[in-house]
Design an enzyme around this catalytic site. Structure first.
Site, PDB file in Angstrom:
ATOM      1  N   LYS A  54       5.831 -51.054 -99.475  1.00  0.00           N
ATOM      2  CA  LYS A  54       5.318 -50.246 -97.921  1.00  0.00           C
ATOM      3  C   LYS A  54       3.972 -50.106 -98.207  1.00  0.00           C
ATOM      4  CE  LYS A  54       9.097 -46.179 -99.676  1.00  0.00           C
ATOM      5  NZ  LYS A  54       9.385 -45.228 -99.878  1.00  0.00           N
ATOM      6  N   GLN A  98       7.206 -41.506-104.929  1.00  0.00           N
ATOM      7  CA  GLN A  98       8.228 -42.350-105.044  1.00  0.00           C
ATOM      8  C   GLN A  98       9.617 -42.124-106.113  1.00  0.00           C
ATOM      9  OE1 GLN A  98       8.715 -45.660-102.936  1.00  0.00           O
ATOM     10  NE2 GLN A  98      11.155 -44.609-103.939  1.00  0.00           N
ATOM     11  N   ASP A 121       6.858 -37.717 -96.078  1.00  0.00           N
ATOM     12  CA  ASP A 121       8.754 -37.898 -96.371  1.00  0.00           C
ATOM     13  C   ASP A 121       8.727 -36.460 -96.279  1.00  0.00           C
ATOM     14  OD1 ASP A 121       8.627 -40.128 -97.501  1.00  0.00           O
ATOM     15  OD2 ASP A 121       7.982 -39.676 -99.386  1.00  0.00           O
TER      16      ASP A 121
END
Ligand SMILES: NC(=O)c1ccc[n+]([C@@H]2O[C@H](COP(=O)([O-])OP(=O)(O)OC[C@H]3O[C@@H](n4cnc5c(N)ncnc54)[C@H](OP(=O)(O)O)[C@@H]3O)[C@@H](O)[C@H]2O)c1
Length: 291
Positions: A54, A98, A121
């Site tokens: 990422k 994460q 997200d």
């Protein structure tokens, strides 16, 4: 029949090029560079690879990224403190925690602590609620990537029967909601599907999946979807990432299903690259929201 293989990598690169161009203009107009803060707790090898990837794509498109790497024995309070400081930091526009988090840390509490305007997200309850009401702020990266992949491959879902196997908060549930909406970031043809959600308690799963014009597998079980479960000519989207002896394998038996389906995504090189591209999309959006 041999299915058309949908090249997620090429489509992700196309989206990244569009974003890179938009970023140049945004930076010129706003005077600042969007920044993504990645929070990684523990030593999970797969998570480390995902975060590294990422950050690499951030650099590629022109987004700043900061890594906050915390030891596995970090307490929930310490993690919440870090999130609070990132929420306050005006130079940080998107926060990525994460997953999975180590045992003993409440994922829900941590994700709900991320400011909804920095929630790239789209896991915060407020952002999930907005998606269900059809007025999203951010869209979750994997479902949005799937919508982009299908639309940019010239495969409309409007009026089609989409069967989503898996009801996780990350993939299955939000994707089903998004496919059933009246509109999407790619217009009404990428939405307006008739949607069925399946899970481990679904009775006679193959009978349901065989009715799918668009079949999405987000299960987490290697090669679980077999040729007998697929209607001839269907579009099959494989979200699964399973680490096996032979390397990465999806939730779909790729070789056998390719003989039945009309189109199919590979693993790797299908949905995965789109997920990262849509994270970049959300980070730019978060930077725009900060002005
Ligand atoms: N490509 C990407 O970018 C990307 C992104 C996210 C995830 N993934 C991958 O996608 C897969 C799914 O991830 P996830 O986070 O959604 O997984 P998850 O939270 O473990 O959810 C799995 C879902 O599959 C259902 N399921 C399990 N066994 C089943 C069976 N025998 N029949 C029908 N349904 C069954 C479960 O049903 P119940 O709810 O009844 O338990 C659950 O809803 C994983 O391999 C993950 O690594 C890939």
């Amino acid at each position: 029949m041999t299915a058309r293989v949908l090249d997620g990598k090429a489509i992700a690169e196309e989206i990244q090029s569009e974003l890179a161009e938009e970023l140049v203009n945004f930076i010129q107009d706003s005077g600042f560079v969007p920044c993504l803060a990645a929070v990684l707790v523990g030593e999970d090898a797969a998570s480390q690879v995902y975060v590294r990837n990422k950050r690499r794509v951030c650099q590629h498109v022109g987004i700043d990224s900061k890594l906050h790497s915390l030891p596995a024995d970090t307490s929930e309070d310490e993690l919440l403190e870090l999130i609070a400081s990132l929420n306050r930091d005006n130079t940080v526009h998107g926060i990525l925690v994460q997953l999975p988090l180590p045992d003993g840390i409440s994922t829900v509490r941590v994700l709900d602590a991320v400011h909804p305007f920095k929630d790239v997200d789209a896991f915060h309850a407020e952002n999930v609620g907005r998606i269900s009401q059809g007025r999203p702020r951010f869209l979750p990266c994997t479902p949005h990537g799937i919508q982009q992949l299908l639309s940019r491959s010239g495969l409309p879902v409007a009026g089609k029967h989409a069967v989503v196997v898996g009801r996780s908060d990350i993939v299955g549930k939000p994707l089903a909601l998004m496919l059933a909406q009246r509109d999407s970031t790619r217009g009404p043809e990428a939405a307006n599907a008739t949607v069925t959600i399946c899970h481990s308690r679904t009775h006679d799963l193959p009978a349901v999946t065989r009715t799918a014009d668009v079949l999405v597998a987000a299960i987490g079980k290697a090669s679980f979807i077999t040729a007998e479960m697929v209607k001839p000519g269907a579009v099959v989207v494989d979200v699964g990432i399973n680490r096996c002896e032979d390397g990465l394998v999806g939730d779909v038996d790729f070789a056998a299903v390719s003989e039945v389906a009309g189109a199919i995504t590979p693993v790797p090189g299908g949905v995965g690259p789109l997920t990262v591209a849509m994270l970049m999309y959300n980070t730019l959006k978060a930077a725009k929201l900060s002005i």
